[in-house]
Design a protein around this motif. Structure first.
Motif, short mmCIF file in Angstrom:
data_model
loop_
_atom_site.label_atom_id
_atom_site.label_comp_id
_atom_site.label_asym_id
_atom_site.label_seq_id
_atom_site.Cartn_x
_atom_site.Cartn_y
_atom_site.Cartn_z
N LEU A 39 -1.25 9.47 1.60
CA LEU A 39 -1.75 9.23 2.93
C LEU A 39 -0.63 9.69 4.09
CD1 LEU A 39 -3.94 8.47 5.03
CD2 LEU A 39 -2.70 6.15 4.97
N CYS A 40 0.75 9.23 3.66
CA CYS A 40 2.17 9.49 4.48
C CYS A 40 2.31 10.98 4.43
CB CYS A 40 3.01 8.72 3.91
SG CYS A 40 2.76 6.99 4.17
N PHE B 16 0.79 -1.32 -0.13
CA PHE B 16 -0.18 0.04 0.03
C PHE B 16 0.89 1.17 0.15
CE2 PHE B 16 -2.45 3.23 2.30
CZ PHE B 16 -3.41 3.67 1.50
N LEU B 17 2.08 1.16 0.75
CA LEU B 17 2.79 2.65 0.78
C LEU B 17 3.37 2.70 -0.32
CD1 LEU B 17 4.17 2.32 4.54
CD2 LEU B 17 2.28 3.44 3.58
N SER B 18 3.48 2.15 -1.30
CA SER B 18 4.15 2.14 -2.62
C SER B 18 3.28 2.67 -3.53
CB SER B 18 5.17 0.98 -3.06
OG SER B 18 4.31 -0.09 -3.22
N THR B 19 2.06 2.70 -3.23
CA THR B 19 1.04 3.08 -4.37
C THR B 19 0.91 4.64 -3.99
OG1 THR B 19 -0.80 2.97 -2.70
CG2 THR B 19 -0.20 0.99 -4.14
N ALA C 179 -1.75 6.47 -3.41
CA ALA C 179 -2.66 6.62 -2.64
C ALA C 179 -1.80 6.40 -1.11
CB ALA C 179 -3.97 5.60 -2.54
N GLY C 180 -1.07 5.56 -1.02
CA GLY C 180 -0.32 5.27 0.20
C GLY C 180 0.69 6.38 0.45
#
Length: 86
Positions: A30-31, A21-24, A26-27
């Motif tokens: 969000l970060c 998720f963090l490499s999309t 959206a992720g």
């Protein structure tokens, strides 16, 4: 029947692989949002947090002592002393 050699550059091989998720995008968004919100919360409420720190430290120390001091006697279980542990 023709046999096809699948190389690692074949785009059809990566269809079933999900990215974390963090490499999309959206992720990442969000970060960034959480980082900006954290900075604004710290800047706006720093005086309140630092003012409450002298009151929170003894409370945290008491909670920590309670948690670590109960390790010695096995917690709050109702164990009787007449049990034979052989």
């Amino acid at each position: 029947m023709a046999h096809h050699k699948h190389d690692s550059i074949d785009p059809n091989l990566d269809e079933g692989v999900r990215r974390p998720f963090l490499s999309t995008p959206a992720g990442f968004a969000l970060c960034v949002f959480l980082a900006v919100a954290g900075v604004f919360l710290w800047v706006e409420h720093r005086a309140h947090v630092l003012g409450a720190l002298p009151l929170l430290l003894p409370l945290l120390i008491c909670i920590g002592m309670h948690f670590f001091m109960h390790r010695g006697h096995g917690g709050h279980g109702g164990q009787s002393g007449d049990r034979d542990d052989r």
